[in-house]
Motif scaffolding. Structure first.
Motif, PDB file in Angstrom:
ATOM      1  N   THR A  96       1.045  -9.197 -10.897  1.00 58.76           N
ATOM      2  CA  THR A  96       0.036  -8.136 -10.841  1.00 58.76           C
ATOM      3  C   THR A  96      -1.211  -8.612 -10.107  1.00 58.76           C
ATOM      4  N   ILE A  97      -1.627  -9.837 -10.372  1.00 62.38           N
ATOM      5  CA  ILE A  97      -2.817 -10.391  -9.716  1.00 62.38           C
ATOM      6  C   ILE A  97      -2.595 -10.494  -8.211  1.00 62.38           C
ATOM      7  N   ILE A  98      -1.436 -11.010  -7.817  1.00 62.08           N
ATOM      8  CA  ILE A  98      -1.144 -11.189  -6.388  1.00 62.08           C
ATOM      9  C   ILE A  98      -1.063  -9.847  -5.670  1.00 62.08           C
ATOM     10  N   VAL A  99      -0.358  -8.892  -6.254  1.00 63.74           N
ATOM     11  CA  VAL A  99      -0.209  -7.575  -5.638  1.00 63.74           C
ATOM     12  C   VAL A  99      -1.554  -6.863  -5.567  1.00 63.74           C
ATOM     13  N   SER A 100      -2.362  -7.022  -6.599  1.00 61.55           N
ATOM     14  CA  SER A 100      -3.685  -6.407  -6.618  1.00 61.55           C
ATOM     15  C   SER A 100      -4.546  -6.926  -5.463  1.00 61.55           C
ATOM     16  N   ARG A 101      -4.419  -8.212  -5.158  1.00 59.36           N
ATOM     17  CA  ARG A 101      -5.174  -8.799  -4.043  1.00 59.36           C
ATOM     18  C   ARG A 101      -4.700  -8.220  -2.711  1.00 59.36           C
ATOM     19  N   TYR A 102      -3.394  -8.123  -2.554  1.00 59.06           N
ATOM     20  CA  TYR A 102      -2.843  -7.523  -1.327  1.00 59.06           C
ATOM     21  C   TYR A 102      -3.350  -6.095  -1.166  1.00 59.06           C
ATOM     22  N   LEU A 103      -3.317  -5.345  -2.255  1.00 59.35           N
ATOM     23  CA  LEU A 103      -3.704  -3.941  -2.212  1.00 59.35           C
ATOM     24  C   LEU A 103      -5.181  -3.786  -1.874  1.00 59.35           C
ATOM     25  N   SER A 104      -6.012  -4.595  -2.496  1.00 60.68           N
ATOM     26  CA  SER A 104      -7.451  -4.527  -2.252  1.00 60.68           C
ATOM     27  C   SER A 104      -7.780  -4.889  -0.803  1.00 60.68           C
ATOM     28  N   ARG A 105      -7.157  -5.944  -0.312  1.00 65.24           N
ATOM     29  CA  ARG A 105      -7.402  -6.378   1.064  1.00 65.24           C
ATOM     30  C   ARG A 105      -6.938  -5.320   2.061  1.00 65.24           C
ATOM     31  N   THR A 106      -5.772  -4.744   1.806  1.00 64.31           N
ATOM     32  CA  THR A 106      -5.231  -3.726   2.712  1.00 64.31           C
ATOM     33  C   THR A 106      -6.125  -2.495   2.748  1.00 64.31           C
ATOM     34  N   LYS A 107      -6.609  -2.061   1.607  1.00 65.49           N
ATOM     35  CA  LYS A 107      -7.521  -0.918   1.566  1.00 65.49           C
ATOM     36  C   LYS A 107      -8.786  -1.202   2.371  1.00 65.49           C
ATOM     37  N   GLY A 108      -9.265  -2.445   2.287  1.00 66.24           N
ATOM     38  CA  GLY A 108     -10.453  -2.819   3.048  1.00 66.24           C
ATOM     39  C   GLY A 108     -10.201  -2.773   4.553  1.00 66.24           C
ATOM     40  N   TYR A 109      -9.039  -3.241   4.965  1.00 68.57           N
ATOM     41  CA  TYR A 109      -8.692  -3.214   6.389  1.00 68.57           C
ATOM     42  C   TYR A 109      -8.549  -1.780   6.886  1.00 68.57           C
ATOM     43  N   ILE A 110      -7.955  -0.932   6.065  1.00 68.35           N
ATOM     44  CA  ILE A 110      -7.810   0.482   6.437  1.00 68.35           C
ATOM     45  C   ILE A 110      -9.184   1.120   6.592  1.00 68.35           C
ATOM     46  N   GLU A 111     -10.079   0.801   5.694  1.00 69.64           N
ATOM     47  CA  GLU A 111     -11.440   1.314   5.761  1.00 69.64           C
ATOM     48  C   GLU A 111     -12.145   0.838   7.038  1.00 69.64           C
ATOM     49  N   ASN A 112     -11.909  -0.427   7.387  1.00 69.46           N
ATOM     50  CA  ASN A 112     -12.554  -0.997   8.580  1.00 69.46           C
ATOM     51  C   ASN A 112     -12.147  -0.260   9.855  1.00 69.46           C
ATOM     52  N   THR A 113     -10.895   0.210   9.918  1.00 72.80           N
ATOM     53  CA  THR A 113     -10.450   0.898  11.140  1.00 72.80           C
ATOM     54  C   THR A 113     -11.296   2.144  11.408  1.00 72.80           C
ATOM     55  N   GLY A 114     -11.807   2.759  10.370  1.00 72.52           N
ATOM     56  CA  GLY A 114     -12.665   3.942  10.554  1.00 72.52           C
ATOM     57  C   GLY A 114     -14.022   3.582  11.133  1.00 72.52           C
ATOM     58  N   ALA A 115     -14.363   2.290  11.087  1.00 72.74           N
ATOM     59  CA  ALA A 115     -15.627   1.829  11.667  1.00 72.74           C
ATOM     60  C   ALA A 115     -15.411   1.216  13.052  1.00 72.74           C
ATOM     61  N   GLY A 116     -14.170   1.332  13.552  1.00 73.64           N
ATOM     62  CA  GLY A 116     -13.879   0.815  14.884  1.00 73.64           C
ATOM     63  C   GLY A 116     -13.669  -0.673  14.971  1.00 73.64           C
TER      64      GLY A 116
ATOM     65  N   TYR B 156       0.827  -1.209   0.000  1.00 69.79           N
ATOM     66  CA  TYR B 156       0.000   0.000   0.000  1.00 69.79           C
ATOM     67  C   TYR B 156       0.862   1.261   0.000  1.00 69.79           C
ATOM     68  N   ASP B 157       1.856   1.301   0.878  1.00 67.72           N
ATOM     69  CA  ASP B 157       2.699   2.490   0.987  1.00 67.72           C
ATOM     70  C   ASP B 157       3.494   2.735  -0.289  1.00 67.72           C
ATOM     71  N   MET B 158       3.977   1.663  -0.909  1.00 71.58           N
ATOM     72  CA  MET B 158       4.751   1.834  -2.133  1.00 71.58           C
ATOM     73  C   MET B 158       3.877   2.398  -3.256  1.00 71.58           C
ATOM     74  N   VAL B 159       2.633   1.918  -3.328  1.00 73.57           N
ATOM     75  CA  VAL B 159       1.714   2.414  -4.361  1.00 73.57           C
ATOM     76  C   VAL B 159       1.342   3.869  -4.079  1.00 73.57           C
ATOM     77  N   GLN B 160       1.135   4.208  -2.810  1.00 71.47           N
ATOM     78  CA  GLN B 160       0.786   5.582  -2.451  1.00 71.47           C
ATOM     79  C   GLN B 160       1.931   6.543  -2.764  1.00 71.47           C
ATOM     80  N   GLN B 161       3.142   6.105  -2.523  1.00 71.26           N
ATOM     81  CA  GLN B 161       4.308   6.951  -2.747  1.00 71.26           C
ATOM     82  C   GLN B 161       4.720   7.005  -4.216  1.00 71.26           C
ATOM     83  N   ASN B 162       4.291   6.004  -4.988  1.00 76.40           N
ATOM     84  CA  ASN B 162       4.635   5.939  -6.411  1.00 76.40           C
ATOM     85  C   ASN B 162       3.382   5.621  -7.221  1.00 76.40           C
ATOM     86  N   PRO B 163       2.482   6.581  -7.363  1.00 73.77           N
ATOM     87  CA  PRO B 163       1.188   6.311  -8.006  1.00 73.77           C
ATOM     88  C   PRO B 163       1.285   5.821  -9.449  1.00 73.77           C
ATOM     89  N   GLU B 164       2.390   6.080 -10.119  1.00 76.41           N
ATOM     90  CA  GLU B 164       2.526   5.661 -11.512  1.00 76.41           C
ATOM     91  C   GLU B 164       3.153   4.274 -11.656  1.00 76.41           C
TER      92      GLU B 164
END
Length: 242
Positions: free
Chosen positions: A219-239, A175-183
């Motif tokens: 790409t498929i494996i990294v995409s899964r990691y990224l999607s799952r991580t985004k979901g977990y980050i979203e969950n923290t906002g719901a406590g 997640y951090d690598m993608v955020q820091q390097n959007p391209e």
């Protein structure tokens, strides 16, 4: 009237909690990164809505969550965890003394689900009673030794799934690598994180067709990691987490 057992309070966590050592013998970061509660904090630090609430001093849509978790914008996990005994207040069950009680003769009690009520004859030797209690507990307590039943927890802030700490750490690296390097291409992310993939990495001498196939799979494996991580980050906002 219920009589509390006179003993030192103990706090119990459904999962391993972080430890920091002493001022003279402090522990390294592995001691707290080995706890899922560290990763909850780390993921909450990536939640943009919550960070915005921190920027506003606790105001906004996540104000009630901020009252519990406070400002997470710093990098000192130990300080965040320790202020006002925050970590224990968020993630520990009630002290044993609040639920383990002696009921005086003549008093009645309504047993709660998940509890055990015993009558102990005190005219027997302590060693005998301890052995008998151990036998009863072995039969009645279905949990595995050393593991509290997290799914039966009454905590407000709970882990939803089964934590895999290594996967949580790798997810944040992706997640951090993608955020820091959007391209950056996702296959480049997977190819540059050593512990993420070993067998499928693109190597010198790979044929063009092999490279194309590896890029697709990475790409498929990294995409899964990224999607799952985004979901977990979203969950923290719901406590909640995971």
């Amino acid at each position: 009237m219920e009589a509390n057992i006179p003993t030192r309070q103990r706090r119990h966590f459904p999962y391993k909690h972080p430890t920091f050592g002493t001022p003279k013998r402090p522990k390294g970061e592995a001691a707290w990164k080995g706890s899922v509660y560290y990763w909850w904090w780390a993921y909450l630090k990536r939640n943009r809505k919550y960070l915005n609430c921190c920027d506003l001093g606790g105001e906004g849509a996540l104000a009630s969550l901020y009252e519990a978790f406070g400002d997470v914008r710093g990098d000192d996990f130990k300080k965040w965890w320790s202020i006002g005994d925050r970590g224990a207040n968020l993630f520990a069950e009630k002290p044993v003394e609040e639920s383990f009680k002696v009921i005086p003769i003549g008093e009645s009690i309504k047993a709660k689900e998940g509890s055990l009520t015993l009558v102990v004859p005190l005219n027997f030797p302590k060693r005998f009673l301890l052995a008998r209690f151990s036998e009863v507990l072995t039969v009645e307590h279905k949990g595995k030794r050393g593991h509290q039943k997290a799914k039966d927890s009454e905590l407000t802030y709970r882990i939803k799934g089964q934590p895999n700490l290594k996967a949580l750490e790798l997810g944040l690296k992706v997640y951090d690598m993608v955020q820091q390097n959007p391209e950056i291409a996702l296959w480049e992310v997977g190819n540059s994180i050593p512990e993420l993939l070993r067998v499928q990495k693109i190597k010198k001498g790979d044929t063009p067709s092999s490279i194309a196939d590896k890029k697709r799979r990475i790409t498929i494996i990294v995409s899964r990691y990224l999607s799952r991580t985004k979901g977990y980050i979203e969950n923290t906002g719901a406590g909640c987490f995971i």
